[in-house]
Motif scaffolding. Structure first.
Motif, PDB file in Angstrom:
ATOM      1  N   VAL A  50      31.540  39.297  48.475  1.00 54.43           N
ATOM      2  CA  VAL A  50      31.737  40.513  47.611  1.00 54.43           C
ATOM      3  C   VAL A  50      32.951  40.775  47.417  1.00 54.43           C
ATOM      4  O   VAL A  50      34.031  40.830  48.452  1.00 54.43           O
ATOM      5  CB  VAL A  50      31.046  41.836  48.592  1.00 54.43           C
ATOM      6  CG1 VAL A  50      31.054  42.960  47.355  1.00 54.43           C
ATOM      7  CG2 VAL A  50      29.498  41.037  48.544  1.00 54.43           C
ATOM      8  N   TYR A  51      33.545  40.965  46.360  1.00 53.47           N
ATOM      9  CA  TYR A  51      34.962  41.444  45.997  1.00 53.47           C
ATOM     10  C   TYR A  51      34.663  42.914  45.841  1.00 53.47           C
ATOM     11  O   TYR A  51      34.371  43.347  45.720  1.00 53.47           O
ATOM     12  CB  TYR A  51      35.793  40.875  44.613  1.00 53.47           C
ATOM     13  CG  TYR A  51      35.644  38.859  44.441  1.00 53.47           C
ATOM     14  CD1 TYR A  51      36.996  38.614  45.244  1.00 53.47           C
ATOM     15  CD2 TYR A  51      34.466  38.297  44.223  1.00 53.47           C
ATOM     16  CE1 TYR A  51      37.118  37.049  45.654  1.00 53.47           C
ATOM     17  CE2 TYR A  51      34.700  36.907  44.641  1.00 53.47           C
ATOM     18  CZ  TYR A  51      35.794  36.349  44.864  1.00 53.47           C
ATOM     19  OH  TYR A  51      36.144  35.492  44.929  1.00 53.47           O
ATOM     20  N   VAL A  52      36.220  43.559  46.333  1.00 50.33           N
ATOM     21  CA  VAL A  52      36.525  44.620  46.787  1.00 50.33           C
ATOM     22  C   VAL A  52      36.991  45.317  45.944  1.00 50.33           C
ATOM     23  O   VAL A  52      38.796  44.534  46.286  1.00 50.33           O
ATOM     24  CB  VAL A  52      35.836  45.343  48.277  1.00 50.33           C
ATOM     25  CG1 VAL A  52      34.735  44.933  48.049  1.00 50.33           C
ATOM     26  CG2 VAL A  52      36.796  44.921  48.866  1.00 50.33           C
ATOM     27  N   ALA A  59      39.785  51.778  52.123  1.00 53.16           N
ATOM     28  CA  ALA A  59      38.384  52.793  53.084  1.00 53.16           C
ATOM     29  C   ALA A  59      37.344  52.646  54.199  1.00 53.16           C
ATOM     30  O   ALA A  59      36.719  53.370  55.778  1.00 53.16           O
ATOM     31  CB  ALA A  59      37.514  53.024  51.958  1.00 53.16           C
ATOM     32  N   LEU A  60      36.594  51.254  53.948  1.00 52.02           N
ATOM     33  CA  LEU A  60      36.310  50.099  54.920  1.00 52.02           C
ATOM     34  C   LEU A  60      36.809  50.460  56.467  1.00 52.02           C
ATOM     35  O   LEU A  60      36.002  50.177  57.385  1.00 52.02           O
ATOM     36  CB  LEU A  60      35.713  48.359  54.269  1.00 52.02           C
ATOM     37  CG  LEU A  60      34.986  47.949  55.220  1.00 52.02           C
ATOM     38  CD1 LEU A  60      32.780  48.443  55.263  1.00 52.02           C
ATOM     39  CD2 LEU A  60      34.833  47.265  54.429  1.00 52.02           C
ATOM     40  N   GLU A  61      37.735  49.473  56.289  1.00 50.40           N
ATOM     41  CA  GLU A  61      39.078  49.824  57.749  1.00 50.40           C
ATOM     42  C   GLU A  61      39.194  51.177  58.079  1.00 50.40           C
ATOM     43  O   GLU A  61      38.739  51.540  59.416  1.00 50.40           O
ATOM     44  CB  GLU A  61      40.076  49.111  56.994  1.00 50.40           C
ATOM     45  CG  GLU A  61      40.837  48.960  58.182  1.00 50.40           C
ATOM     46  CD  GLU A  61      40.348  47.561  59.314  1.00 50.40           C
ATOM     47  OE1 GLU A  61      40.455  47.378  60.800  1.00 50.40           O
ATOM     48  OE2 GLU A  61      39.557  46.970  59.123  1.00 50.40           O
ATOM     49  N   HIS A  62      39.538  51.885  57.718  1.00 47.63           N
ATOM     50  CA  HIS A  62      39.494  53.648  58.075  1.00 47.63           C
ATOM     51  C   HIS A  62      38.336  54.066  58.537  1.00 47.63           C
ATOM     52  O   HIS A  62      37.791  54.302  60.161  1.00 47.63           O
ATOM     53  CB  HIS A  62      39.767  54.585  57.055  1.00 47.63           C
ATOM     54  CG  HIS A  62      41.055  54.869  56.716  1.00 47.63           C
ATOM     55  ND1 HIS A  62      41.867  55.552  57.669  1.00 47.63           N
ATOM     56  CD2 HIS A  62      41.712  53.987  55.946  1.00 47.63           C
ATOM     57  CE1 HIS A  62      43.240  55.295  57.343  1.00 47.63           C
ATOM     58  NE2 HIS A  62      43.345  54.236  55.764  1.00 47.63           N
ATOM     59  N   ALA A  63      36.830  53.332  58.137  1.00 49.08           N
ATOM     60  CA  ALA A  63      35.461  53.892  58.836  1.00 49.08           C
ATOM     61  C   ALA A  63      35.433  53.213  60.019  1.00 49.08           C
ATOM     62  O   ALA A  63      34.912  53.608  61.503  1.00 49.08           O
ATOM     63  CB  ALA A  63      34.021  53.396  58.149  1.00 49.08           C
ATOM     64  N   MET A  80      29.505  46.404  59.613  1.00 45.40           N
ATOM     65  CA  MET A  80      29.495  47.715  58.939  1.00 45.40           C
ATOM     66  C   MET A  80      28.548  47.893  57.429  1.00 45.40           C
ATOM     67  O   MET A  80      27.901  48.159  57.165  1.00 45.40           O
ATOM     68  CB  MET A  80      31.064  48.375  59.162  1.00 45.40           C
ATOM     69  CG  MET A  80      30.936  48.580  59.807  1.00 45.40           C
ATOM     70  SD  MET A  80      32.789  49.526  59.738  1.00 45.40           S
ATOM     71  CE  MET A  80      32.943  50.342  58.207  1.00 45.40           C
ATOM     72  N   VAL A  81      29.137  45.976  57.475  1.00 48.21           N
ATOM     73  CA  VAL A  81      28.146  46.479  55.725  1.00 48.21           C
ATOM     74  C   VAL A  81      27.051  45.651  55.948  1.00 48.21           C
ATOM     75  O   VAL A  81      26.226  46.142  54.777  1.00 48.21           O
ATOM     76  CB  VAL A  81      29.310  45.272  54.708  1.00 48.21           C
ATOM     77  CG1 VAL A  81      28.408  44.662  53.940  1.00 48.21           C
ATOM     78  CG2 VAL A  81      31.217  45.481  54.737  1.00 48.21           C
TER      79      VAL A  81
END
Length: 109
Positions: A50-52, A59-63, A80-81
């Protein structure tokens, strides 16, 4: 006294990671049928890429850091995903046309 570190034995390294009660990984029973759940830390047999955007990755790393710092949960981004996917799919199963996924995808059209 030896300076060699103590390492785990084979029993600890090669222990079963799936549930012992026969329920398929990623599913737990609930009234009315199985409920979706993300799979816990285990070897997964399928992979997708999955490309983000940079912002989404940040945002994912902050979460992830918030989960660790605020909530005491040490999880990797993959976990998490998988949990996020399970939540969205469960919402789609339960709410169908009114689910968050349908509404957000319709909004993007």
């Amino acid at each position: 006294m030896t300076r060699r570190p103590s390492l785990p034995g084979a029993d600890e390294l090669f222990r079963p990671t799936g549930p012992a009660d026969g329920v398929a990984p990623g599913w737990v029973e609930r009234a009315g049928g199985p409920a979706r759940r993300g799979t816990p830390r285990q070897k997964h047999t399928s992979k997708i890429t999955v490309y983000v955007s940079d912002e989404e990755l940040l945002a994912l790393e902050h979460a992830r850091l918030a989960l660790r710092g605020t909530h005491g949960l040490t999880v990797d981004r993959g976990r998490m995903v998988r949990e996020a996917i399970a939540v969205v799919l469960a919402d789609l199963d339960e709410h169908g046309e009114e689910s968050v996924l349908v509404r957000r995808l319709r909004h993007d059209e």
